[in-house]
Design a protein around this motif. Structure first.
Motif, mmCIF file in Angstrom:
data_model
loop_
_atom_site.group_PDB
_atom_site.id
_atom_site.type_symbol
_atom_site.label_atom_id
_atom_site.label_comp_id
_atom_site.label_asym_id
_atom_site.label_seq_id
_atom_site.Cartn_x
_atom_site.Cartn_y
_atom_site.Cartn_z
ATOM 1 N N ASN A 46 32.295 22.260 -0.909
ATOM 2 C CA ASN A 46 31.923 23.487 -0.215
ATOM 3 C C ASN A 46 30.618 24.017 -0.800
ATOM 4 O OD1 ASN A 46 34.419 23.802 1.423
ATOM 5 N ND2 ASN A 46 35.362 23.985 -0.602
ATOM 6 N N PRO A 47 29.844 24.782 -0.019
ATOM 7 C CA PRO A 47 28.562 25.297 -0.532
ATOM 8 C C PRO A 47 28.728 26.086 -1.827
ATOM 9 C CG PRO A 47 28.706 25.648 1.835
ATOM 10 C CD PRO A 47 30.062 25.183 1.392
ATOM 11 N N SER A 48 28.141 25.576 -2.906
ATOM 12 C CA SER A 48 28.239 26.270 -4.189
ATOM 13 C C SER A 48 26.869 26.506 -4.807
ATOM 14 C CB SER A 48 29.105 25.460 -5.169
ATOM 15 O OG SER A 48 28.498 24.218 -5.448
ATOM 16 N N MET A 49 25.803 26.149 -4.082
ATOM 17 C CA MET A 49 24.454 26.353 -4.603
ATOM 18 C C MET A 49 23.760 27.480 -3.835
ATOM 19 S SD MET A 49 21.165 23.773 -4.874
ATOM 20 C CE MET A 49 21.716 23.009 -6.405
ATOM 21 N N LYS A 50 23.182 28.404 -4.588
ATOM 22 C CA LYS A 50 22.390 29.497 -4.013
ATOM 23 C C LYS A 50 20.921 29.094 -4.091
ATOM 24 C CE LYS A 50 21.621 33.931 -2.820
ATOM 25 N NZ LYS A 50 22.149 34.606 -1.638
ATOM 26 N N VAL A 51 20.229 29.136 -2.944
ATOM 27 C CA VAL A 51 18.806 28.816 -2.939
ATOM 28 C C VAL A 51 18.026 29.978 -2.355
ATOM 29 C CG1 VAL A 51 18.966 26.294 -2.886
ATOM 30 C CG2 VAL A 51 19.124 27.555 -0.757
ATOM 31 N N ASP A 52 16.987 30.369 -3.075
ATOM 32 C CA ASP A 52 16.059 31.384 -2.595
ATOM 33 C C ASP A 52 14.705 30.958 -3.139
ATOM 34 O OD1 ASP A 52 16.575 34.679 -1.663
ATOM 35 O OD2 ASP A 52 14.586 33.932 -2.168
ATOM 36 N N ARG A 53 14.030 31.814 -3.890
ATOM 37 C CA ARG A 53 12.810 31.335 -4.553
ATOM 38 C C ARG A 53 13.177 30.331 -5.641
ATOM 39 N NH1 ARG A 53 7.739 31.836 -4.487
ATOM 40 N NH2 ARG A 53 7.909 33.272 -2.735
#
Length: 217
Positions: A39-46
């Motif tokens: 399941n999505p467990s990575m946060k991506v932004d800058r």
């Protein structure tokens, strides 16, 4: 501006992830490409951070890890793929070696503090999520457990601080760390005390269960 600065100012990790075929949802979460993520467990932004395997870094770190290449190779790839202009630095005045080493050491020190700050906040956030479930009142009339009350009071704010650490620039991240440094130190000690207390309670429960089982036989 060198190639690394040009890339990090021009491209976010989210833009790079989407460009290289990784699907990111509206909350900025995606399936981590660096471990067997269900399941999505990575946060991506800058920047990026995986709450599962703890992978963390900026857009260059992300691409380098994604393709198994060096940081410079990753930066060059991003320059080409996103058509980023930059000065190659050959006509730029060279910084004397000793101040440059001091700057690098200071950057490393700040990086370590950032990683430690993020880990403490992340651990606390997951603890609050667990308390929200484990200590939730069973009826509307039941008095709130202090751990459940703490979760209700702080979970959203801690999530906000994690977002700041992921998406803001270095100046804002450094300001946050300096502002909460003492509180984070106390929080880390408090979580360790909770963990030790829970471990003791589990051991006592296990011992009681064994002795009860023996009496039954």
């Amino acid at each position: 501006m060198n190639i690394f600065e040009a890339v990090k100012q021009s491209v976010t990790t989210r833009q790079a992830a989407e460009h290289y075929g990784i699907r990111v949802n509206r909350n900025g979460m995606c399936v981590c490409p660096f471990h067997n993520d269900k399941n999505p467990s990575m946060k991506v932004d800058r920047r990026f951070h995986c709450f599962g395997c703890q992978a963390d870094g900026d857009v260059i770190d992300f691409v380098a890890r994604l393709y198994g290449i060096t940081g410079r190779e990753a930066a060059l790839r991003l320059v080409q793929d996103f058509s980023i202009p930059y000065r190659n630095g050959r006509d730029v005045h060279k910084t004397p070696i000793i101040p440059r080493l001091r700057q690098e050491r200071e950057k490393q020190r700040i990086k370590r503090k950032e990683q430690h700050c993020f880990k403490v906040l992340s651990d606390y956030y997951h603890l609050l999520c667990r308390w929200e479930t484990d200590f939730a009142p069973q009826t509307a009339e039941e008095e709130w457990n202090p751990r459940f009350a703490e979760s209700m009071q702080y979970k959203s704010y801690v999530g906000h601080l994690l977002d700041v650490m992921l998406s803001s620039d270095m100046e804002e991240r450094t300001s946050l760390i300096n502002r909460y440094e003492k509180e984070l130190e106390n929080l880390e000690q408090r979580m360790e005390a909770f963990s030790n207390g829970d471990r003791v309670n589990r051991n006592r429960s296990h011992s009681h269960s064994r002795s009860t089982s023996t009496l039954e036989y």
